[in-house]
Motif scaffolding. Structure first.
Motif, mmCIF file in Angstrom:
data_model
loop_
_atom_site.group_PDB
_atom_site.id
_atom_site.type_symbol
_atom_site.label_atom_id
_atom_site.label_comp_id
_atom_site.label_asym_id
_atom_site.label_seq_id
_atom_site.Cartn_x
_atom_site.Cartn_y
_atom_site.Cartn_z
ATOM 1 N N ALA A 189 4.691 7.180 1.577
ATOM 2 C CA ALA A 189 4.597 6.217 2.679
ATOM 3 C C ALA A 189 4.246 4.865 2.078
ATOM 4 C CB ALA A 189 3.543 6.654 3.686
ATOM 5 N N ARG A 190 5.063 3.853 2.391
ATOM 6 C CA ARG A 190 4.885 2.528 1.791
ATOM 7 C C ARG A 190 4.753 1.478 2.901
ATOM 8 N NH1 ARG A 190 6.160 0.551 -3.338
ATOM 9 N NH2 ARG A 190 7.016 2.631 -3.788
ATOM 10 N N VAL A 191 3.655 0.702 2.852
ATOM 11 C CA VAL A 191 3.403 -0.361 3.817
ATOM 12 C C VAL A 191 3.375 -1.688 3.066
ATOM 13 C CG1 VAL A 191 1.783 -1.336 5.487
ATOM 14 C CG2 VAL A 191 2.089 1.139 5.348
ATOM 15 N N GLN A 192 4.089 -2.693 3.607
ATOM 16 C CA GLN A 192 4.088 -4.037 3.027
ATOM 17 C C GLN A 192 3.668 -5.027 4.106
ATOM 18 O OE1 GLN A 192 8.217 -3.873 1.514
ATOM 19 N NE2 GLN A 192 7.370 -4.209 -0.530
ATOM 20 N N ILE A 193 2.569 -5.728 3.847
ATOM 21 C CA ILE A 193 2.001 -6.686 4.796
ATOM 22 C C ILE A 193 2.100 -8.075 4.192
ATOM 23 C CG2 ILE A 193 -0.105 -7.400 5.993
ATOM 24 C CD1 ILE A 193 -0.978 -4.489 5.981
ATOM 25 N N ILE A 211 0.862 -1.182 0.000
ATOM 26 C CA ILE A 211 0.000 0.000 0.000
ATOM 27 C C ILE A 211 0.894 1.225 0.000
ATOM 28 C CG2 ILE A 211 -1.791 1.276 1.238
ATOM 29 C CD1 ILE A 211 -2.616 -1.380 2.527
ATOM 30 N N VAL A 212 0.633 2.148 -0.924
ATOM 31 C CA VAL A 212 1.451 3.352 -1.057
ATOM 32 C C VAL A 212 0.543 4.573 -0.981
ATOM 33 C CG1 VAL A 212 3.015 4.672 -2.542
ATOM 34 C CG2 VAL A 212 3.178 2.163 -2.456
ATOM 35 N N VAL A 213 0.915 5.526 -0.145
ATOM 36 C CA VAL A 213 0.243 6.825 -0.071
ATOM 37 C C VAL A 213 1.277 7.881 -0.436
ATOM 38 C CG1 VAL A 213 -0.965 8.488 1.379
ATOM 39 C CG2 VAL A 213 -1.373 6.035 1.687
ATOM 40 N N ARG A 214 1.045 8.573 -1.524
ATOM 41 C CA ARG A 214 1.996 9.571 -2.016
ATOM 42 C C ARG A 214 1.313 10.935 -2.028
ATOM 43 N NH1 ARG A 214 4.239 7.634 -7.439
ATOM 44 N NH2 ARG A 214 5.138 6.048 -6.056
ATOM 45 N N ASN A 215 1.997 11.951 -1.529
ATOM 46 C CA ASN A 215 1.396 13.284 -1.458
ATOM 47 C C ASN A 215 2.404 14.363 -1.793
ATOM 48 O OD1 ASN A 215 2.250 12.537 1.536
ATOM 49 N ND2 ASN A 215 2.369 14.767 1.345
ATOM 50 N N THR A 216 1.890 15.487 -2.176
ATOM 51 C CA THR A 216 2.726 16.650 -2.434
ATOM 52 C C THR A 216 3.278 17.177 -1.113
ATOM 53 O OG1 THR A 216 1.348 17.251 -4.325
ATOM 54 C CG2 THR A 216 2.770 18.970 -3.431
#
Length: 357
Positions: free
Chosen positions: A336-340, A288-293
């Motif tokens: 922000a990168r999450v790996q489950i 899951i990746v959340v990318r923001n300015t």
């Protein structure tokens, strides 16, 4: 539990002595000794005496709590107990033979060899009993440790969750407060969006994981509320692999990361920016990746509450198997990168399984 342990004890006690009865009879037959009814009765009396005396010895051990002693203090007590038990078994067998006039001339005098054989048999019984006790004690210790770890993990998760909800609510209320005077109609819409989010978050309190689809639904409601506040300054992109939607994730984790992206990225940029949410299955992980300015401040990357809670929850649920990283991407984006892990179950669930054994 007590009845089950007592049943195991009697099965081992009777089964062990009966095995010795059959073994001694077989050895006598192999060495050419004549097997008569009287010899079988004599062996049976010996076995019954052994069962009775060793059981009394066990009750004595438990009553005086010998098994709670240190090993150096236990050894000499056990040797004395084995010696006394051997004397009692020998005396019982001799009393039986004397009563029925079965004693041979050799048996009327003390035979060290016969007594030593009985001593060795009782000594082996004592060693097996002590070994079983310490193995059982170690097993109970491991179960108690797992129960304690499970309780600690549960308390940690509940503590983190109780912190997450107020953290989110205060941020959302600040967004609504900014709309009340500017546009009451939109403020009412924001209240509706907030009620949907709170309803979902209250349901999330009852579980350790939820589906990614449920998390994305909550995030859509949250971003809809924030878009009322930021209007054209906030752009949202979703790139979600449909295969990832039913996969389990910690509740409120994705919402926390998106909230941080808006609060520390979009709200600080004069021109606003974009929040992009992506998910995929890669190398045995749900990614899951959340990318923001914006740009990630070094102090915030270490001390931010949302990031700390995300790390803690992943560690509690998945141990070292889950991964979480947050870093600047270029000069104008934070990722922000999450790996489950997909195959292995959460550590918390594994502990519960051990407890049910």
């Amino acid at each position: 539990m007590f009845r089950r342990v007592r049943t195991y004890y009697w099965w081992c006690q009777i089964g062990g002595w009966m095995a010795f009865w059959m073994f001694s009879t077989l050895v006598s037959y192999m060495y050419g000794q004549r097997i008569t009814l009287q010899s079988l009765i004599d062996r049976t009396v010996f076995i019954l005496a052994g069962i009775g005396v060793t059981h009394a010895f066990r009750l004595f051990i438990l009553r005086h709590q010998w098994l709670q002693l240190r090993l150096d203090r236990l050894i000499w007590r056990m040797l004395m107990g084995v010696l006394v038990s051997s004397v009692l078994i020998t005396a019982t067998v001799d009393a039986y033979k004397y009563a029925f006039h079965l004693m041979t001339p050799q048996e009327k005098s003390f035979e060290f060899g016969r007594f030593f054989s009985i001593f060795i048999i009782v000594l082996i019984w004592s060693l097996i009993y002590i070994l079983w006790h310490y193995v059982e004690k170690e097993r109970r210790y491991q179960l108690d440790r797992l129960r304690l770890e499970s309780l600690v993990k549960e308390l940690q998760l509940k503590t983190i969750k109780s912190q997450l909800n107020p953290h989110f609510i205060f941020n959302a209320l600040n967004s609504i407060r900014a709309l009340i005077e500017e546009n009451p109609e939109r403020a009412r819409e924001a209240v509706t969006e907030l009620s949907n989010i709170l309803r979902n978050s209250m349901q999330a309190e009852k579980v350790e994981t939820v589906s990614l689809e449920n998390e994305i639904t909550m995030v859509r409601d949250y971003l809809a509320l924030e878009m009322i506040r930021f209007e054209e300054r906030l752009q949202v992109k979703f790139n979600i692999d449909p295969e990832t939607l039913p996969l389990p994730v910690p509740p409120l984790m994705l919402q926390t990361l998106v909230e941080n992206a808006v609060k520390h990225g979009i709200s600080r940029a004069v021109q606003g920016g974009c929040v992009e949410i992506m998910s995929r299955i890669h190398a045995g992980f749900l990614e899951i990746v959340v990318r923001n300015t914006g740009q990630l401040a070094a102090a915030y990357s270490v001390q931010g509450f949302g990031l700390q809670s995300t790390r803690q929850r992943l560690e509690i649920l998945y141990g070292s198997r889950a991964r979480f990283q947050i870093a600047n991407v270029g000069d104008h984006q934070v990722e922000a990168r999450v790996q489950i892990p997909l195959v292995e179950e959460p550590v918390f669930s594994q502990a519960d399984k051990h407890l049910s054994i």
